[in-house]
Design a protein around this motif. Structure first.
Motif, PDB file in Angstrom:
ATOM      1  N   ALA A  29       2.100  -3.255   1.024  1.00 26.52           N
ATOM      2  CA  ALA A  29       2.944  -3.629  -0.113  1.00 26.52           C
ATOM      3  C   ALA A  29       2.369  -3.073  -1.408  1.00 26.52           C
ATOM      4  CB  ALA A  29       3.095  -5.147  -0.189  1.00 26.52           C
ATOM      5  N   VAL A  62       2.965   0.789  -1.568  1.00 29.67           N
ATOM      6  CA  VAL A  62       4.356   1.116  -1.902  1.00 29.67           C
ATOM      7  C   VAL A  62       4.625   0.799  -3.374  1.00 29.67           C
ATOM      8  CG1 VAL A  62       6.767   0.546  -1.435  1.00 29.67           C
ATOM      9  CG2 VAL A  62       5.178   0.895   0.458  1.00 29.67           C
ATOM     10  N   ARG A  63       4.117  -0.323  -3.832  1.00 27.29           N
ATOM     11  CA  ARG A  63       4.299  -0.706  -5.241  1.00 27.29           C
ATOM     12  C   ARG A  63       3.677   0.339  -6.166  1.00 27.29           C
ATOM     13  NH1 ARG A  63       1.569  -4.964  -5.186  1.00 27.29           N
ATOM     14  NH2 ARG A  63       3.147  -6.228  -4.171  1.00 27.29           N
ATOM     15  N   THR A  78       6.015   3.432  -6.216  1.00 28.33           N
ATOM     16  CA  THR A  78       7.284   3.200  -6.919  1.00 28.33           C
ATOM     17  C   THR A  78       7.057   3.033  -8.422  1.00 28.33           C
ATOM     18  OG1 THR A  78       7.232   0.831  -6.405  1.00 28.33           O
ATOM     19  CG2 THR A  78       8.485   2.265  -4.918  1.00 28.33           C
ATOM     20  N   LEU A 136      12.062   0.174  -9.526  1.00 24.49           N
ATOM     21  CA  LEU A 136      12.451  -0.411  -8.244  1.00 24.49           C
ATOM     22  C   LEU A 136      11.693  -1.712  -7.996  1.00 24.49           C
ATOM     23  CD1 LEU A 136      12.365   2.805  -6.039  1.00 24.49           C
ATOM     24  CD2 LEU A 136      14.376   1.681  -6.986  1.00 24.49           C
ATOM     25  N   GLU A 137      12.372  -2.676  -7.459  1.00 21.66           N
ATOM     26  CA  GLU A 137      11.762  -3.941  -7.065  1.00 21.66           C
ATOM     27  C   GLU A 137      12.135  -4.206  -5.614  1.00 21.66           C
ATOM     28  OE1 GLU A 137       9.758  -6.028  -8.756  1.00 21.66           O
ATOM     29  OE2 GLU A 137       9.750  -4.622 -10.436  1.00 21.66           O
ATOM     30  N   PRO A 138      11.216  -4.726  -4.818  1.00 20.37           N
ATOM     31  CA  PRO A 138      11.568  -5.010  -3.430  1.00 20.37           C
ATOM     32  C   PRO A 138      12.616  -6.116  -3.350  1.00 20.37           C
ATOM     33  CG  PRO A 138       9.344  -5.766  -3.922  1.00 20.37           C
ATOM     34  CD  PRO A 138       9.849  -5.056  -5.130  1.00 20.37           C
ATOM     35  N   ALA A 139      13.526  -5.968  -2.414  1.00 21.24           N
ATOM     36  CA  ALA A 139      14.538  -6.999  -2.188  1.00 21.24           C
ATOM     37  C   ALA A 139      13.846  -8.255  -1.675  1.00 21.24           C
ATOM     38  CB  ALA A 139      15.572  -6.511  -1.172  1.00 21.24           C
ATOM     39  N   ALA A 151      13.184  -8.094   1.880  1.00 25.42           N
ATOM     40  CA  ALA A 151      12.490  -6.908   2.384  1.00 25.42           C
ATOM     41  C   ALA A 151      11.270  -7.313   3.202  1.00 25.42           C
ATOM     42  CB  ALA A 151      12.054  -6.017   1.230  1.00 25.42           C
ATOM     43  N   ILE A 179       8.048  -5.415   5.567  1.00 26.64           N
ATOM     44  CA  ILE A 179       7.395  -4.199   6.044  1.00 26.64           C
ATOM     45  C   ILE A 179       7.384  -4.263   7.567  1.00 26.64           C
ATOM     46  CG2 ILE A 179       5.201  -2.959   6.110  1.00 26.64           C
ATOM     47  CD1 ILE A 179       4.724  -4.068   3.262  1.00 26.64           C
TER      48      ILE A 179
END
Length: 120
Positions: free
Chosen positions: A48, A51-52, A55, A62-65, A68, A70
């Motif tokens: 996480a 990926v953060r 992004t 972008l923000e994770p849903a 969401a 992994i």
């Protein structure tokens, strides 16, 4: 597996993306401050956060849903068990025969790419 690795290590420059080191160097050179390198180890250790970081560096807001998730390694391996072999780094130590390990490092492009990535 060893025969396939041998073929990849000695891949002629005119085939496909060329040898591994040359391909990697084409992505890393010339140096660019906006280039983002995402390491496999980061994805394994803290997916996480990795990926953060990417992004945020892209500046896309972008923000994770909320829903969401992994994928687990087992889920990824189910998709492609040849690509997702073991789920941790350093597996070359017990998978790569010593002659191929030496052959990999003997290729100048491989050694240069590994040095740029901080692996020696």
């Amino acid at each position: 597996f060893a025969d396939e690795l041998r073929d990849l290590i000695f891949l002629p420059a005119g085939r496909g993306a060329g040898p591994w080191g040359r391909n990697v160097l084409s992505w890393l050179r010339p140096a660019h401050p906006g280039r983002i390198v995402l390491r496999y180890e980061e994805l394994i250790d803290k997916p996480a956060a990795a990926v953060r970081r990417v992004t945020e560096a892209l500046g896309l807001g972008l923000e994770p849903a909320a829903t969401a998730a992994i994928p687990t390694f087992a889920e990824l391996q189910h998709v492609d068990d040849r690509f997702f072999r073991r789920g941790f780094s350093g597996t070359y130590r017990d998978e790569l025969p010593e002659d191929l390990h030496q052959a990999f490092w003997a290729q100048p492009g491989n050694a240069a790419a590994m040095a740029l990535l901080g692996w020696k």
